[in-house]
Write an enzyme that holds these catalytic residues in place. Structure first.
Site, mmCIF file in Angstrom:
data_model
loop_
_atom_site.group_PDB
_atom_site.id
_atom_site.type_symbol
_atom_site.label_atom_id
_atom_site.label_comp_id
_atom_site.label_asym_id
_atom_site.label_seq_id
_atom_site.Cartn_x
_atom_site.Cartn_y
_atom_site.Cartn_z
ATOM 1 N N LYS A 208 20.766 50.207 42.744
ATOM 2 C CA LYS A 208 21.770 51.154 42.234
ATOM 3 C C LYS A 208 21.469 52.602 42.634
ATOM 4 O O LYS A 208 20.338 52.964 42.914
ATOM 5 C CB LYS A 208 21.917 50.997 40.720
ATOM 6 C CG LYS A 208 22.690 49.703 40.412
ATOM 7 C CD LYS A 208 23.005 49.491 38.965
ATOM 8 C CE LYS A 208 23.828 48.192 38.840
ATOM 9 N NZ LYS A 208 23.994 47.763 37.455
ATOM 10 N N ARG A 248 19.050 41.136 36.731
ATOM 11 C CA ARG A 248 20.123 40.782 37.686
ATOM 12 C C ARG A 248 19.816 41.502 38.997
ATOM 13 O O ARG A 248 19.774 42.727 39.026
ATOM 14 C CB ARG A 248 21.464 41.235 37.113
ATOM 15 C CG ARG A 248 22.665 40.910 37.972
ATOM 16 C CD ARG A 248 23.946 41.442 37.329
ATOM 17 N NE ARG A 248 25.109 41.135 38.128
ATOM 18 C CZ ARG A 248 25.513 41.846 39.173
ATOM 19 N NH1 ARG A 248 24.828 42.909 39.556
ATOM 20 N NH2 ARG A 248 26.594 41.504 39.845
HETATM 21 N N1 HH2 Z 1 26.014 45.530 37.712
HETATM 22 C C1 HH2 Z 1 26.961 45.280 38.638
HETATM 23 C C2 HH2 Z 1 27.877 44.240 38.448
HETATM 24 N N2 HH2 Z 1 27.804 43.437 37.374
HETATM 25 N N3 HH2 Z 1 26.744 42.822 35.361
HETATM 26 C C3 HH2 Z 1 25.802 43.040 34.434
HETATM 27 N N4 HH2 Z 1 25.709 42.240 33.364
HETATM 28 N N5 HH2 Z 1 24.896 44.066 34.546
HETATM 29 C C4 HH2 Z 1 24.918 44.920 35.607
HETATM 30 O O1 HH2 Z 1 24.084 45.858 35.654
HETATM 31 C C5 HH2 Z 1 25.933 44.723 36.612
HETATM 32 C C6 HH2 Z 1 26.845 43.642 36.444
HETATM 33 C C7 HH2 Z 1 27.038 46.135 39.857
HETATM 34 O O2 HH2 Z 1 26.315 45.582 40.924
HETATM 35 P P1 HH2 Z 1 26.936 44.712 42.128
HETATM 36 O O3 HH2 Z 1 27.543 43.452 41.604
HETATM 37 O O4 HH2 Z 1 25.896 44.510 43.161
HETATM 38 O O5 HH2 Z 1 28.024 45.645 42.775
HETATM 39 P P2 HH2 Z 1 29.590 45.591 42.799
HETATM 40 O O6 HH2 Z 1 30.045 45.771 41.392
HETATM 41 O O7 HH2 Z 1 29.974 46.732 43.708
HETATM 42 O O8 HH2 Z 1 30.040 44.262 43.323
#
Ligand code: HH2
Length: 284
Positions: A208, A248
């Site tokens: 992040k 995660r």
């Molecule tokens: N962070 C993201 C997405 N989903 N869910 C939970 N429970 N906790 C988190 O910190 C979280 C989440 C963001 O990361 P990512 O899926 O890699 O990115 P994007 O939302 O751009 O797909």
């Protein structure tokens, strides 16, 4: 219901973004076959859960219509269910329901609003805190006391879910979701307080943006996504050491290795003070 927790080490949730625009891996796993292959790779690396998402939550992301989100995630979930535990990362009730029908057993809900859906489907539920929506959340995040406000909101939602009959309820402080760098650091510093609420805690720091601001590149610029693995591991390890039962992450193999070490030095020291030598058979 058997406990979803692992006795030996904290759980590692592998991120599988079936999206063209996710912040760190957008487009990489957009085709179903590639997504399934990546999931199998993560399982081989030790992932306990694969978190399938069809809509990016990155700041400024455009919403995805439900039919498109379903088209992205359902074939992948159907292929993976039975091989590994699958969670669905969505905020849409229809997508959550279809995903559970396809084999997902955990609803990862960044809106912390779908507890009734989880109760109806008999699935577990992750309540994540965020301020605002993907479009607006990083414009001007504000809290009087970020730790107290996030904790109160999560405990309230988790209580509603438990009262509605959801048997497995996780809470997640939502690192990066409507938070400044300082808010993220304060929340990470208080993971043990979330753990003390009694709900299992999930923390997601992987790759992040705030990591790039704190752990800058050698030339002083914000570290790009590709240079955030050490900071991702450091923060995941910190969270696990504070008692988070799941992290995660995108980088599964490295995180599983870190998870296997969490708590081990303390256990070894305790067994030493109990009189055992603590030496392995190989004497290493
Ligand atoms: N962070 C993201 C997405 N989903 N869910 C939970 N429970 N906790 C988190 O910190 C979280 C989440 C963001 O990361 P990512 O899926 O890699 O990115 P994007 O939302 O751009 O797909």
């Amino acid at each position: 219901m058997p406990s979803p927790l692992n006795e030996d080490r904290p759980l590692v949730m592998g991120v599988l973004n079936v999206t063209p625009d996710s912040f760190s891996d957008g487009g990489e796993w957009f085709q179903s076959e590639r997504a399934i292959m990546r999931a199998q790779e993560m399982v081989a690396e030790g992932a306990d859960i694969v978190d399938v998402g069809g809509e990016s939550t990155r700041p400024g992301a455009d919403p995805v219509p439900a039919d498109e989100e379903l088209r992205r995630v359902i074939p992948v979930i159907e292929a993976l269910a039975g091989q590994v535990r699958v969670s669905i990362d969505t905020t849409k009730p229809a997508v959550a329901e279809a995903a559970v029908e396809a084999g997902a057993t955990l609803i990862n809900d960044v809106s912390a609003a779908l507890w009734a859906v989880a109760a109806r489907c008999g699935a577990g539920w992750v309540a994540m805190h965020r301020q605002g929506t993907a479009k607006s959340m990083q414009r001007d995040p504000h809290y009087n006391d970020v730790v107290a406000e996030v904790t109160a909101m999560l405990v309230d939602r988790a209580g509603q879910a438990a009262a509605a009959g959801v048997e497995e309820v996780w809470i997640d402080p939502g690192i990066g979701f409507g938070k400044t760098v300082e808010h993220n650091l304060e929340l990470l510093g208080s993971v043990s307080g979330l753990v003390a609420t009694g709900y299992p805690v999930l923390v997601g720091t992987s790759r992040k943006g705030f990591l790039g601001h704190v752990a800058r590149s050698a030339d002083g610029s914000v570290a790009p996504v590709t240079e955030r693995l050490p900071a991702s591991l450091a923060t995941a390890t910190w969270a696990m050491q504070q008692g988070a039962q799941m992290v995660r992450v995108h980088d599964v193999s490295a995180t599983v290795q870190a998870a296997l070490l969490v708590g081990r030095p303390a256990t070894a020291a305790a067994s030493r003070s109990n009189g055992s030598s603590g030496r392995s058979e190989a004497g290493e």
